[in-house]
Design a protein around this motif. Structure first.
Motif, short mmCIF file in Angstrom:
data_model
loop_
_atom_site.label_atom_id
_atom_site.label_comp_id
_atom_site.label_asym_id
_atom_site.label_seq_id
_atom_site.Cartn_x
_atom_site.Cartn_y
_atom_site.Cartn_z
N GLN A 88 50.72 -14.80 79.12
CA GLN A 88 51.57 -15.82 78.52
C GLN A 88 52.64 -16.35 79.17
OE1 GLN A 88 54.77 -14.95 76.34
NE2 GLN A 88 55.43 -16.93 77.04
N CYS A 125 51.77 -10.90 63.64
CA CYS A 125 51.90 -10.48 65.06
C CYS A 125 52.79 -9.05 65.13
CB CYS A 125 52.56 -11.75 65.69
SG CYS A 125 52.70 -11.07 67.67
N VAL A 152 54.66 -8.65 67.63
CA VAL A 152 55.83 -8.75 68.49
C VAL A 152 57.03 -9.18 67.81
CG1 VAL A 152 56.74 -10.09 70.48
CG2 VAL A 152 54.25 -9.23 70.47
N MET A 187 59.61 -11.62 67.12
CA MET A 187 60.08 -13.03 67.41
C MET A 187 61.27 -13.54 67.11
SD MET A 187 57.33 -14.00 69.03
CE MET A 187 57.92 -15.57 69.60
N ILE A 194 55.13 -20.46 65.86
CA ILE A 194 54.04 -20.34 66.16
C ILE A 194 52.84 -21.15 65.22
CG2 ILE A 194 51.99 -18.39 66.54
CD1 ILE A 194 54.24 -18.11 68.71
N ILE A 247 52.27 -22.74 70.61
CA ILE A 247 53.75 -22.06 70.75
C ILE A 247 54.68 -23.08 71.20
CG2 ILE A 247 54.99 -20.19 72.12
CD1 ILE A 247 52.23 -18.96 72.93
N LEU A 254 54.87 -12.58 74.64
CA LEU A 254 53.84 -12.30 73.92
C LEU A 254 52.75 -11.34 74.59
CD1 LEU A 254 53.41 -15.79 72.03
CD2 LEU A 254 54.58 -13.59 70.99
N GLY A 280 50.82 -8.45 72.89
CA GLY A 280 51.01 -8.58 71.49
C GLY A 280 49.89 -8.93 70.81
#
Length: 116
Positions: free
Chosen positions: A34, A63, A65, A67, A76, A90, A102, A105
């Motif tokens: 990413q 997700c 991850v 954020m 997202i 994104i 990400l 992720g």
């Protein structure tokens, strides 16, 4: 290769949510690369999910991850945009989303084909 997704698994089922959807997909996707997303900018990444079509609904997603860790921030959105195509959008809103924020992720996405 930047901005890539890998579909780890996709399972399809029928008649979920008391008949509101006549097909369902539970998809597990890993972000394999990413790029950075500048403040106010948008990045779009697609992946192949067999059987989905434009008009199918992303019922929900999750997700693994964080954020909201104070350094990276993004909005997202997932959409079924064409035959066999799931699109991740994104958008960096309050700050830049760092390159590889990400990467590795795992997203879990639930998709349904409306029965109405």
């Amino acid at each position: 290769m930047a901005n890539t997704l890998t579909v780890n698994s996709s399972s399809q089922a029928k008649e979920q949510f008391q008949g509101l959807f006549n097909e369902m997909w539970a998809v597990k996707i890993t972000v394999t690369d990413q790029d950075a997303v500048a403040i106010g900018d948008t990045t779009v990444i697609t992946c192949t999910v067999p059987g989905v079509a434009a008009g199918d609904m992303v019922v929900g997603w999750g997700c693994d991850v964080d954020m909201s860790d104070g350094t990276d921030s993004a909005v997202i959105q997932w959409q079924a945009t064409a035959a066999n195509t799931l699109t991740l959008t994104i958008m960096a809103d309050a700050g830049e989303l760092a390159a590889d924020a990400l990467t590795n992720g795992v997203f879990k996405v639930l998709i349904g084909r409306p029965n109405w």
